[in-house]
Scaffold this active site. Structure first.
Site, PDB file in Angstrom:
ATOM      1  NE  ARG A 121      -3.987  -1.864   1.921  1.00  0.00           N
ATOM      2  CZ  ARG A 121      -4.078  -2.956   2.657  1.00  0.00           C
ATOM      3  NH1 ARG A 121      -3.095  -3.020   3.831  1.00  0.00           N
ATOM      4  NH2 ARG A 121      -4.997  -3.631   2.920  1.00  0.00           N
ATOM      5  CE  LYS A 143      -0.643  13.670 -15.176  1.00  0.00           C
ATOM      6  NZ  LYS A 143      -0.877  14.081 -16.478  1.00  0.00           N
ATOM      7  CD  GLU A 185       6.774  16.740 -22.910  1.00  0.00           C
ATOM      8  OE1 GLU A 185       6.297  17.671 -22.596  1.00  0.00           O
ATOM      9  OE2 GLU A 185       6.341  15.717 -23.462  1.00  0.00           O
ATOM     10  CE  LYS A 227       5.224  17.376 -14.565  1.00  0.00           C
ATOM     11  NZ  LYS A 227       5.175  16.135 -15.176  1.00  0.00           N
ATOM     12  CD  GLU A 237      -4.167  16.069 -16.122  1.00  0.00           C
ATOM     13  OE1 GLU A 237      -2.880  16.233 -16.469  1.00  0.00           O
ATOM     14  OE2 GLU A 237      -4.579  15.320 -16.732  1.00  0.00           O
ATOM     15  NE  ARG A 241       0.437  16.787 -13.442  1.00  0.00           N
ATOM     16  CZ  ARG A 241       0.902  15.825 -12.435  1.00  0.00           C
ATOM     17  NH1 ARG A 241       0.709  15.900 -11.400  1.00  0.00           N
ATOM     18  NH2 ARG A 241       2.033  15.028 -13.003  1.00  0.00           N
ATOM     19  CG  ASN A 245      -2.040  17.159 -20.469  1.00  0.00           C
ATOM     20  OD1 ASN A 245      -1.023  16.461 -20.450  1.00  0.00           O
ATOM     21  ND2 ASN A 245      -3.260  16.974 -20.146  1.00  0.00           N
ATOM     22  CG  HIS A 248       0.949  16.089 -24.413  1.00  0.00           C
ATOM     23  ND1 HIS A 248       1.657  17.163 -24.536  1.00  0.00           N
ATOM     24  CD2 HIS A 248       1.611  15.099 -23.889  1.00  0.00           C
ATOM     25  CE1 HIS A 248       2.946  16.833 -23.773  1.00  0.00           C
ATOM     26  NE2 HIS A 248       2.759  15.739 -23.359  1.00  0.00           N
ATOM     27  CG  HIS A 252      -1.291  11.452 -25.818  1.00  0.00           C
ATOM     28  ND1 HIS A 252      -1.985  11.651 -24.718  1.00  0.00           N
ATOM     29  CD2 HIS A 252       0.055  11.257 -25.568  1.00  0.00           C
ATOM     30  CE1 HIS A 252      -1.248  11.771 -23.685  1.00  0.00           C
ATOM     31  NE2 HIS A 252       0.009  11.687 -24.164  1.00  0.00           N
ATOM     32  CG  HIS A 265       5.919  11.468 -25.020  1.00  0.00           C
ATOM     33  ND1 HIS A 265       4.335  11.166 -25.152  1.00  0.00           N
ATOM     34  CD2 HIS A 265       6.078  12.267 -24.203  1.00  0.00           C
ATOM     35  CE1 HIS A 265       3.767  12.224 -24.593  1.00  0.00           C
ATOM     36  NE2 HIS A 265       4.910  12.772 -23.829  1.00  0.00           N
TER      37      HIS A 265
HETATM   38  P1  NAD Z   1      12.505   5.762 -22.055  1.00  0.00           P
HETATM   39  O1  NAD Z   1      12.654   5.968 -20.592  1.00  0.00           O
HETATM   40  O2  NAD Z   1      12.151   4.867 -22.839  1.00  0.00           O
HETATM   41  O3  NAD Z   1      14.190   6.191 -22.434  1.00  0.00           O
HETATM   42  C1  NAD Z   1      14.601   6.301 -23.658  1.00  0.00           C
HETATM   43  C2  NAD Z   1      15.871   5.444 -24.110  1.00  0.00           C
HETATM   44  O4  NAD Z   1      16.781   5.991 -23.748  1.00  0.00           O
HETATM   45  C3  NAD Z   1      15.853   3.998 -23.780  1.00  0.00           C
HETATM   46  O5  NAD Z   1      16.349   3.201 -24.743  1.00  0.00           O
HETATM   47  C4  NAD Z   1      16.696   3.845 -22.279  1.00  0.00           C
HETATM   48  O6  NAD Z   1      17.367   2.717 -22.201  1.00  0.00           O
HETATM   49  C5  NAD Z   1      17.611   4.799 -22.846  1.00  0.00           C
HETATM   50  N1  NAD Z   1      18.371   5.573 -21.815  1.00  0.00           N
HETATM   51  C6  NAD Z   1      17.928   6.404 -20.767  1.00  0.00           C
HETATM   52  N2  NAD Z   1      18.878   7.077 -20.080  1.00  0.00           N
HETATM   53  C7  NAD Z   1      19.877   6.790 -20.896  1.00  0.00           C
HETATM   54  C8  NAD Z   1      21.287   7.300 -20.552  1.00  0.00           C
HETATM   55  N3  NAD Z   1      21.577   8.352 -19.620  1.00  0.00           N
HETATM   56  N4  NAD Z   1      22.338   7.058 -21.497  1.00  0.00           N
HETATM   57  C9  NAD Z   1      22.037   6.299 -22.707  1.00  0.00           C
HETATM   58  N5  NAD Z   1      20.713   5.804 -22.609  1.00  0.00           N
HETATM   59  C10 NAD Z   1      19.958   5.964 -21.825  1.00  0.00           C
HETATM   60  O7  NAD Z   1      12.082   7.193 -22.535  1.00  0.00           O
HETATM   61  P2  NAD Z   1      11.808   8.526 -22.152  1.00  0.00           P
HETATM   62  O8  NAD Z   1      11.679   9.486 -23.118  1.00  0.00           O
HETATM   63  O9  NAD Z   1      12.755   9.145 -20.889  1.00  0.00           O
HETATM   64  O10 NAD Z   1      10.614   8.306 -21.306  1.00  0.00           O
HETATM   65  C11 NAD Z   1       9.241   8.001 -22.050  1.00  0.00           C
HETATM   66  C12 NAD Z   1       8.147   7.807 -21.124  1.00  0.00           C
HETATM   67  O11 NAD Z   1       8.008   8.571 -20.126  1.00  0.00           O
HETATM   68  C13 NAD Z   1       7.096   7.071 -21.551  1.00  0.00           C
HETATM   69  O12 NAD Z   1       6.336   5.818 -21.150  1.00  0.00           O
HETATM   70  C14 NAD Z   1       5.852   8.186 -21.224  1.00  0.00           C
HETATM   71  O13 NAD Z   1       4.636   7.658 -21.254  1.00  0.00           O
HETATM   72  C15 NAD Z   1       6.539   8.650 -20.095  1.00  0.00           C
HETATM   73  N6  NAD Z   1       5.983  10.013 -19.423  1.00  0.00           N
HETATM   74  C16 NAD Z   1       5.663  10.108 -18.186  1.00  0.00           C
HETATM   75  C17 NAD Z   1       5.275  11.246 -17.674  1.00  0.00           C
HETATM   76  C18 NAD Z   1       4.821  11.622 -16.365  1.00  0.00           C
HETATM   77  O14 NAD Z   1       4.646  12.618 -16.072  1.00  0.00           O
HETATM   78  N7  NAD Z   1       4.813  10.540 -15.479  1.00  0.00           N
HETATM   79  C19 NAD Z   1       5.436  12.459 -18.569  1.00  0.00           C
HETATM   80  C20 NAD Z   1       5.937  12.366 -19.799  1.00  0.00           C
HETATM   81  C21 NAD Z   1       6.300  10.965 -20.238  1.00  0.00           C
HETATM   82  N1  GLY Z   2       3.434  15.260 -18.230  1.00  0.00           N
HETATM   83  C1  GLY Z   2       2.290  15.769 -18.222  1.00  0.00           C
HETATM   84  C2  GLY Z   2       1.915  15.867 -16.385  1.00  0.00           C
HETATM   85  O1  GLY Z   2       2.835  15.591 -15.777  1.00  0.00           O
HETATM   86  O2  GLY Z   2       0.846  16.369 -15.989  1.00  0.00           O
END
Ligand code: NAD
Ligand code: GLY
Length: 358
Positions: A121, A143, A185, A227, A237, A241, A245, A248, A252, A265
Site C-alpha cells: 500500500r 504521475k 517538452e 512544472k 490534474e 495541470r 498537455n 499532447h 497522443h 513521445h
Molecule cells: P525511455 O525511458 O524509454 O528512455 C529512452 C531510451 O533512452 C531508452 O532506450 C533508455 O534505455 C535510454 N536511456 C535512458 N537514459 C540513458 C542514458 N543516460 N544514456 C543512454 N541511454 C539512456 O524514454 P523517456 O523519453 O525517458 O520516457 C518516456 C516515457 O515517459 C513514456 O512511457 C511516457 O509515457 C512517460 N512519461 C511520463 C510522464 C509523467 O508525468 N509521468 C511525462 C512524460 C512522459
Molecule cells: N506530463 C504531464 C503531467 O505531468 O501532467
C-alpha cells in the site's frame, strides 16, 4: 548543486540538479534514516552506465542495495514487468521501511513509481532520471503508470517521489535523438508559461544541442521550476495541470495511430504543438506569427513538424479514445501568445478536420 522545493504539504520534496553527484547521493538521503534497504530499478543499458556508481553512492548512506532490471523499452512498461519487481520485493522480504530507486528514463520512472505506490500500500521512492525528457517532465509530479494492451498509462496512480536527483552528466551517454525528443517538452514550457525561456531556446539552440553546461542548467532548472509550480497548484490534474498537455491531444493520437513505434513521445508532441498552434490561429486565439515561431523552434531542434498521413476521421476517432478526452469531448490546450495558453474543453470536429487538412 541547485535545490528546488516542490511544496505539497506532507508530500513535499526536493529536486536536486547538479553534476557528477550520483556517487554521493547517499549524502542527500537524510529523510530515509529508517530505511535499511533500497532496490534500484533500472534497465540493462542504464545499469551498465550508472548502476555501479549509484549503488556505491547509496551504500555510503548505510543502505543495503540490490538491483532489479526490466528489459529496455516502452513495451516493458507493463503489469507483467511490474510483477517481476513485486516478485523480487516479496521473495526478498522487503518491508515498508524499504526504498525504491528509479534509475532511468520515463519508462523506468513511471513503472517504479507505480510499484512504489502499490507495494504494501505504498513505500517511498526516489527518481534518478537519466533522459532529458524524464529530467524535465516525467520524474516530477507523481504521475505513475503502466500500460495496458488497450492504451498507454491506463493503469496508474498519483504518487509523489520523496526526492528527484537530476545528474546532468548522465545526459552525455544519451543518444542525440532521445535528447532532441526531450527538447519538445522544454519548448512546451516556454509556450505555456515562459516567453523568456522560449527566447532563450531560440537564441541558444546550437549550444543546447551541443550540451553546453550553462545552457543545460538554465533550461532544466527553469523547466523543473515551471512544472513544480503547476503541480503545487493542481497536483491531481483537476484543471490547471492540463496546461502541461499542450501538444499532447494530437501528439497522443499520432503515437497511437503509429502503434508507438514510429515516433518518440517528444517527437509526436512536437508535431502536436505545431498543429495546436495552427488550430489556435484558425480559431482566432493567436496570430500567424505565433504559429511560425513555434514551428521554427521545433524545426531548429531537429524535431518533426508535419503530421503523418492518416485521415481526419482516424485522428478524431483516436482522440476520442484518449484518456484525456473529457465527457466525450476533445479537449485542446490552445495558445494565445508565447507564454499564455487556455484550456478549451470542446473543440468542434469541423475545426479539427480543417486544421488536420492544413
Ligand atoms: P525511455 O525511458 O524509454 O528512455 C529512452 C531510451 O533512452 C531508452 O532506450 C533508455 O534505455 C535510454 N536511456 C535512458 N537514459 C540513458 C542514458 N543516460 N544514456 C543512454 N541511454 C539512456 O524514454 P523517456 O523519453 O525517458 O520516457 C518516456 C516515457 O515517459 C513514456 O512511457 C511516457 O509515457 C512517460 N512519461 C511520463 C510522464 C509523467 O508525468 N509521468 C511525462 C512524460 C512522459
Ligand atoms: N506530463 C504531464 C503531467 O505531468 O501532467
Amino acid at each position: 548543486m541547485k535545490k528546488l522545493r516542490i511544496d505539497l504539504a506532507d508530500r513535499s520534496y526536493d529536486i536536486l540538479i547538479g553534476r557528477n553527484f550520483l556517487s554521493r547521493l547517499g549524502d542527500h538521503l537524510s529523510y530515509f534514516k529508517s530505511a535499511r534497504r533500497a532496490l534500484v530499478v533500472t534497465n540493462p543499458v542504464v545499469n551498465k552506465f550508472y548502476g555501479k556508481v549509484l549503488s556505491e553512492g547509496l551504500q555510503s548512506a548505510g543502505l543495503e542495495i540490490e538491483c532489479a532490471e526490466i528489459p529496455e523499452g516502452e513495451a516493458h512498461k507493463t503489469l507483467y514487468d511490474a510483477q517481476t519487481v513485486y516478485d523480487h520485493l516479496i521473495e526478498n522480504q522487503y518491508d515498508r521501511d524499504s526504498l525504491l530507486v528509479a534509475l532511468g528514463g520515463g519508462v523506468i520512472g513511471d513503472l517504479t513509481g507505480f510499484v512504489a505506490a502499490t507495494f504494501l500500500r505504498g513505500v517511498p521512492y526516489i527518481q534518478v532520471p537519466t533522459t532529458l525528457l524524464s529530467q524535465v517532465d516525467s520524474s516530477v509530479g507523481g504521475k505513475t503508470a503502466v500500460n495496458h494492451p488497450q492504451g498507454k498509462n491506463l493503469i496508474g496512480a498519483f504518487y509523489q517521489p520523496r526526492l528527484v536527483a537530476i545528474d546532468l552528466d548522465t545526459l552525455r551517454s544519451l543518444p542525440p535523438d532521445e535528447f532532441r525528443a526531450g527538447m519538445a517538452e522544454i519548448i512546451k514550457y516556454g509556450v505555456i508559461e515562459d516567453p523568456k525561456l522560449f527566447a532563450f531556446l531560440e537564441k541558444n539552440s546550437e549550444k543546447i544541442l551541443n550540451q553546453d553546461t550553462k545552457c543545460l542548467e538554465t533550461i532544466i532548472e527553469t523547466s523543473c521550476a515551471i512544472k513544480a509550480k503547476v503541480i503545487e497548484l493542481d497536483e491531481r490534474e483537476s484543471n490547471y495541470r492540463m496546461v502541461l498537455n499542450f501538444g499532447h491531444t494530437i501528439g497522443h493520437a499520432i503515437e497511437a495511430l503509429t502503434s508507438y513505434s514510429q515516433f518518440k513521445h517528444g517527437e509526436a508532441v512536437a508535431i502536436g504543438m505545431v498543429y495546436a498552434a495552427k488550430l489556435s490561429c484558425q480559431l482566432g486565439k493567436c496570430s500567424e506569427g505565433v504559429v511560425q515561431k513555434i514551428e521554427a523552434l521545433v524545426e531548429k531542434f531537429g524535431l518533426p513538424s508535419n503530421l503523418p498521413q492518416f485521415s481526419a476521421g482516424e485522428y478524431i476517432a483516436t482522440m476520442y479514445r484518449d484518456k484525456k478526452a473529457h465527457n466525450k469531448n476533445i479537449r485542446f490546450v490552445l495558445v494565445r501568445d508565447i507564454g499564455t495558453v487556455e484550456i478549451v474543453d470542446r473543440v468542434a470536429e469541423t475545426d479539427i478536420q480543417k486544421v488536420l487538412a492544413s
